[in-house]
Scaffold this motif. Structure first.
Motif, short mmCIF file in Angstrom:
data_model
loop_
_atom_site.label_atom_id
_atom_site.label_comp_id
_atom_site.label_asym_id
_atom_site.label_seq_id
_atom_site.Cartn_x
_atom_site.Cartn_y
_atom_site.Cartn_z
N PHE A 1 0.98 -0.51 -0.31
CA PHE A 1 0.20 0.35 0.24
C PHE A 1 0.39 1.41 -0.33
O PHE A 1 1.48 1.39 0.63
N ASP A 2 0.73 1.83 -1.38
CA ASP A 2 1.25 3.22 -1.40
C ASP A 2 0.59 4.85 -0.48
O ASP A 2 -0.26 4.70 -1.29
N ALA A 3 0.69 4.82 0.73
CA ALA A 3 0.09 5.65 1.01
C ALA A 3 0.56 7.53 0.33
O ALA A 3 -0.60 8.22 0.22
N LYS A 4 0.92 7.70 -0.30
CA LYS A 4 1.73 8.80 -0.87
C LYS A 4 0.91 8.88 -2.42
O LYS A 4 -0.15 9.42 -2.61
N ASP A 5 1.11 8.06 -3.05
CA ASP A 5 0.08 7.76 -4.18
C ASP A 5 -1.35 6.59 -3.98
O ASP A 5 -2.19 6.85 -5.19
N LEU A 6 -1.41 6.38 -2.69
CA LEU A 6 -2.90 5.98 -2.91
C LEU A 6 -2.91 4.59 -3.70
O LEU A 6 -4.45 4.63 -4.65
N ASP A 7 -2.22 4.01 -3.91
CA ASP A 7 -2.32 2.56 -4.92
C ASP A 7 -2.19 1.77 -4.09
O ASP A 7 -1.57 1.72 -2.65
N TYR A 8 -2.43 0.42 -4.26
CA TYR A 8 -2.16 -0.57 -3.83
C TYR A 8 -2.04 -1.62 -5.15
O TYR A 8 -3.34 -2.08 -5.34
N ASN A 9 -2.17 -2.85 -4.06
CA ASN A 9 -1.92 -3.92 -4.29
C ASN A 9 -1.62 -5.61 -2.88
O ASN A 9 -0.53 -5.68 -2.68
N LEU A 10 -2.96 -6.25 -3.07
CA LEU A 10 -3.44 -6.87 -1.42
C LEU A 10 -4.00 -7.64 -2.10
O LEU A 10 -4.79 -8.45 -2.92
N GLY A 11 -3.54 -9.27 -0.97
CA GLY A 11 -4.61 -10.01 -0.85
C GLY A 11 -4.59 -9.93 0.60
O GLY A 11 -4.53 -9.78 1.55
N LEU A 12 -6.29 -11.05 0.30
CA LEU A 12 -6.50 -11.08 1.62
C LEU A 12 -7.40 -12.39 1.73
O LEU A 12 -7.74 -12.93 0.92
N VAL A 13 -6.55 -13.72 3.04
CA VAL A 13 -7.30 -14.46 3.06
C VAL A 13 -7.48 -14.95 4.24
O VAL A 13 -7.09 -15.04 5.45
N ALA A 14 -8.49 -15.40 4.45
CA ALA A 14 -9.52 -15.76 5.28
C ALA A 14 -9.60 -17.57 5.45
O ALA A 14 -10.46 -18.20 4.35
#
Length: 86
Positions: A20-33
């Motif tokens: 998560f890039d707070a400066k540019d507000l871009d992200y590439n995230l994975g969520l697993v549950a």
């Protein structure tokens, strides 16, 4: 961050990993549950939904706040007992 975990009241984990890039507000995230409790409320607590709800999830989120792409699977666990009031 690179990863963190959320725990439910039964100590089951929702893992979040990626960038998560707070400066540019871009992200590439994975969520697993697996067997993660997302709902635990009595009839008096919530007017629209109550009961116990558990999910299994594998989700990818990428993009920016203005252009988010979501891919994945979410399944309601069979042991869930959710009532929705319409």
């Amino acid at each position: 961050f690179h990863s963190f975990a959320l725990k439910d009241s039964l100590n089951q984990t929702l893992n979040v990993s990626g960038i998560f890039d707070a400066k540019d507000l871009d992200y590439n995230l994975g969520l697993v549950a697996n067997d993660f409790m997302i709902l635990n409320s009595a009839t008096k607590t919530n007017a629209y939904a109550y009961g116990k709800g558990y999910i299994d999830a594998n989700i990818k989120l990428r993009g920016t706040l203005n252009n988010t792409i979501v891919n994945g699977n979410i399944a309601v666990n069979p042991k869930s007992q959710i009532t929705l009031l319409l």
